[in-house]
Design an enzyme around this catalytic site. Structure first.
Site, short mmCIF file in Angstrom:
data_model
loop_
_atom_site.label_atom_id
_atom_site.label_comp_id
_atom_site.label_asym_id
_atom_site.label_seq_id
_atom_site.Cartn_x
_atom_site.Cartn_y
_atom_site.Cartn_z
N ASP A 33 0.85 -1.19 0.00
CA ASP A 33 0.00 0.00 0.00
C ASP A 33 0.89 1.25 0.00
OD1 ASP A 33 -3.21 0.54 0.95
OD2 ASP A 33 -1.80 2.22 1.10
N ILE A 34 0.50 2.23 -0.78
CA ILE A 34 1.29 3.46 -0.93
C ILE A 34 1.28 4.31 0.35
CG2 ILE A 34 -0.53 5.01 -1.81
CD1 ILE A 34 1.45 5.80 -4.05
N ASN A 91 -12.99 -3.29 2.31
CA ASN A 91 -14.00 -2.24 2.41
C ASN A 91 -14.94 -2.32 1.21
OD1 ASN A 91 -13.03 -0.96 4.80
ND2 ASN A 91 -11.35 -0.07 3.62
N VAL A 100 -11.00 3.05 -3.56
CA VAL A 100 -10.67 2.57 -4.91
C VAL A 100 -11.72 1.52 -5.30
CG1 VAL A 100 -8.97 1.45 -6.38
CG2 VAL A 100 -8.21 3.01 -4.56
N HIS A 104 -10.33 -5.33 -3.41
CA HIS A 104 -9.02 -5.58 -2.84
C HIS A 104 -9.15 -5.94 -1.36
CE1 HIS A 104 -9.97 -1.27 -2.47
NE2 HIS A 104 -9.31 -1.30 -1.32
N HIS A 106 -6.99 -5.74 2.19
CA HIS A 106 -5.82 -5.21 2.90
C HIS A 106 -5.29 -6.32 3.81
CE1 HIS A 106 -6.83 -0.80 2.25
NE2 HIS A 106 -8.01 -1.34 2.05
#
Ligand code: AMP
Length: 124
Positions: A33-34, A91, A100, A104, A106
Site C-alpha cells: 500500500d502506498i 472495504n 478505490v 481488494h 488489505h
C-alpha cells in the site's frame, strides 16, 4: 455499481502505472500500500473487473473465489505474518470508506493492531 475501467488498480493491472508486485497469479495481484497503515500493509487485488467484495462474490465462480482467498493466505504467509498474526480488511461501499472501486483485501500486520475501528481503542 458499474465498474470503472479507469480506476487506479485497473490501470496498475494493465501496466499503465508502475507497480512492483510482491505476488501474482492468474486471479490475484499483490503489492504494498502506498500509504501504509501498519508496518506491514499489502493489498491483494483481484484480476477480475469487480468493484468490491460484494461484486466479486456475486460475479466470480467458486473456484476463482477459493483461488483468490488462497492467494491472500499465501501472501500473509510469505510476509512472515502467520505466526505473529495479521488482519484482513475488505472495504465495500461508502460506510466502509472504500476509496478505490476495484475489489481488494488489505493485509495488515507486523505489530499489534489494536481495536477493530478508529473509535475502538481496545487491544484485543
Ligand atoms: P480502500 O480505502 O479500502 O479503497 O483502500 C484503497 C487503498 O489503496 C488505500 O489504502 C490507498 O493507500 C491505496 N492506494 C491507492 N493508490 C495506490 C497505489 N498507486 N499504490 C498502492 N496503494 C495505493
Amino acid at each position: 455499481m458499474t465498474y470503472d475501467p479507469h480506476n487506479i488498480f485497473a490501470r496498475i493491472l494493465r501496466g499503465e502505472i508502475p507497480c512492483e508486485p510482491i505476488y501474482e497469479n492468474e486471479v490475484a495481484y499483490a503489492f504494498r500500500d502506498i500509504a501504509p497503515a501498519a508496518s506491514v500493509h499489502v493489498l491483494v487485488i483481484c484480476r477480475r473487473a469487480a468493484v468490491s467484495f460484494d461484486d466479486f462474490m456475486q460475479q466470480a465462480p467458486a473456484e476463482e473465489i477459493a483461488a483468490f482467498f488462497a492467494s491472500v493466505r499465501q501472501v500473509a504467509f510469505d510476509l512472515g505474518l502467520s505466526e505473529t498474526g495479521y488482519r484482513l480488511i475488505a472495504n465495500h461501499g461508502a460506510d466502509a470508506t472504500q476509496t478505490v472501486p476495484h475489489f481488494h483485501v488489505h493485509v495488515l500486520g507486523g505489530e499489534p493492531l489494536g481495536g477493530l475501528l478508529a473509535s475502538d481503542r481496545k487491544l484485543r
